[in-house]
Design an enzyme around this catalytic site. Structure first.
Site, short mmCIF file in Angstrom:
data_model
loop_
_atom_site.label_atom_id
_atom_site.label_comp_id
_atom_site.label_asym_id
_atom_site.label_seq_id
_atom_site.Cartn_x
_atom_site.Cartn_y
_atom_site.Cartn_z
N GLY A 1 -2.90 15.09 -0.18
CA GLY A 1 -3.51 13.99 -0.94
C GLY A 1 -4.71 13.38 -0.25
N GLN A 2 -5.29 12.39 -0.93
CA GLN A 2 -6.54 11.78 -0.45
C GLN A 2 -6.39 11.25 0.98
OE1 GLN A 2 -7.56 8.00 -2.14
NE2 GLN A 2 -9.73 8.18 -1.70
N GLY B 1 3.06 14.66 1.68
CA GLY B 1 1.87 14.38 0.87
C GLY B 1 0.57 14.62 1.61
N ILE C 1 -8.77 3.05 -1.93
CA ILE C 1 -9.32 3.74 -0.76
C ILE C 1 -10.46 4.64 -1.24
CG2 ILE C 1 -8.83 5.27 1.19
CD1 ILE C 1 -7.30 2.58 1.32
N LYS D 1 6.76 0.43 -5.56
CA LYS D 1 6.24 -0.02 -4.26
C LYS D 1 6.99 -1.26 -3.76
CE LYS D 1 3.29 3.08 -3.19
NZ LYS D 1 3.68 3.98 -2.10
N ASP E 1 9.46 19.38 -1.27
CA ASP E 1 9.62 18.49 -2.42
C ASP E 1 10.48 17.32 -1.95
OD1 ASP E 1 10.40 17.20 -4.70
OD2 ASP E 1 11.14 18.99 -5.74
N TYR F 1 4.56 2.28 -10.91
CA TYR F 1 4.16 2.49 -9.52
C TYR F 1 4.35 1.20 -8.70
CZ TYR F 1 0.60 3.40 -5.81
OH TYR F 1 -0.08 3.57 -4.62
C1 AKB Z 1 -4.06 3.32 -7.35
O1 AKB Z 1 -5.12 2.96 -7.88
O2 AKB Z 1 -3.03 3.60 -7.97
C2 AKB Z 1 -4.03 3.41 -5.84
C3 AKB Z 1 -3.49 2.16 -5.23
C4 AKB Z 1 -4.29 0.93 -5.25
O3 AKB Z 1 -2.41 2.17 -4.71
N1 AKB Z 1 -5.33 3.70 -5.33
#
Ligand code: AKB
Length: 314
Positions: A11-12, A8, A173, A147, A53, A143
């Site tokens: 990414g940011q 990744g 971030i 996590k 990938d 998500y």
């Molecule tokens: C999001 O907003 O999904 C991310 C995070 C807080 O993990 N920046």
């Protein structure tokens, strides 16, 4: 450690963290990877890059063999807002991608893997203020579910296979180099770009939505420090709370107005409001401070000054 695989890296966070590691270990020893072909020239020119990938376990194994990788920084992932639009994709990348990393590492004897977690691990039942590291989780986004599972799986692999998997719960971030890709906290980046470009911003969260945030230099330093911390000091290695400050969109707008008095913000909350509301307002990160010296440098106003200056220069 001699060779570290980064996933990744387009990414940011990856696009900046990569350079901290290349500086420390030498460009050729950090193998950058991403599934996206849109990679900045400075990344391609500064050291090895491979298209990878993370849902393809064999491709990960091949990369590790080819470059004799002995540690991994696994940043590839689908963020909260995109994850709610496509939960199956989020599951595949965030779960299968991470299990693949852990499994290939286990098979090949690689111990150290850094896998960031997020404030998305928290849910509506979590205490919202000064949220402890060990607390009720029950996230309601795909998500967040991913996590929490990654945190637990990392702890499981550490205990069962004597691995050294580490993670920290990132807040939002904020940075000016690479745009974030589909998160709920993205407003806190877009607001600065629109302040410079248009003098106004329409925010997709309501004005008093409080969320923990952090400026990129602190994120880079914290991630780098956790990766290098003495293992014997880490009592809860896969899920450190880390935060710098908590802000609402109105507070960010007020900070910008100190430099751009005519800046205007309007609010039009969308589906991301429910995600933000399920997350915590502020976090207790004393364990990270105590165990590996986490100590952010930037507050809101110091960050605003730098963000506006850097974006104006672009
Ligand atoms: C999001 O907003 O999904 C991310 C995070 C807080 O993990 N920046």
């Amino acid at each position: 450690m001699k060779k570290i695989l980064f996933t990744g890296c387009g990414g940011q966070i990856g696009s900046e963290l990569l350079f901290a590691f290349r500086k420390e270990y030498g460009n050729d020893n950090i193998i950058a990877s991403d599934v996206s072909p849109k990679i900045k020239q400075e990344i391609l020119e500064s050291g090895p890059f491979i298209s990878l990938d993370v849902t393809d376990r064999q491709a990960i194994a091949n990369a590790i063999d080819e470059y004799k990788v002995d540690a991994i920084v696994h940043l590839a992932g689908i963020l909260s807002a995109v994850g709610e639009k496509n939960p199956q994709l989020a599951w595949n990348v965030n779960m299968n991608g991470t299990v693949n990393m852990f499994e290939v590492a286990r098979e090949k004897g690689i111990k150290r893997i850094l896998v960031p977690s997020s404030i998305a691990a928290f849910g509506p039942d979590t205490p919202h203020e000064m949220t402890p590291q060990r607390t009720l989780l029950y996230p309601t986004t795909m998500y967040g579910i991913n996590k929490v599972a990654n945190e637990l799986l990392g702890s499981y692999y550490n205990a069962k296979y004597d691995m050294d998997i580490r993670g920290l719960r990132y807040p939002g971030i904020i940075s000016h180099k690479t745009a974030p890709g589909g998160g709920t906290t993205d407003y806190a980046v877009a607001i600065y770009f629109d302040a410079i470009a248009k003098g106004s911003y329409e925010c997709f969260l309501s004005e008093n939505t409080m969320l923990p945030m952090m400026y990129m230099p602190d994120c880079i330093k914290g991630t780098f420090d956790l990766f290098h911390a003495d293992k014997s000091q880490l009592t809860d290695a896969t899920r450190y709370n880390v935060t710098a400050f908590s802000v609402t969109p109105k507070m960010v707008a007020d900070s910008i107005k100190k430099h751009i008095p005519n800046f205007e913000i309007t609010y039009k909350p969308d589906f991301r409001q429910a995600i933000a509301d399920s997350w915590t307002d502020s976090m207790d990160d004393h364990l990270a401070r105590q165990e590996w010296g986490w100590n952010p440098e930037y507050d809101l106003d110091k960050m605003t000054e730098e963000m506006l200056r850097e974006i104006s220069l672009k």
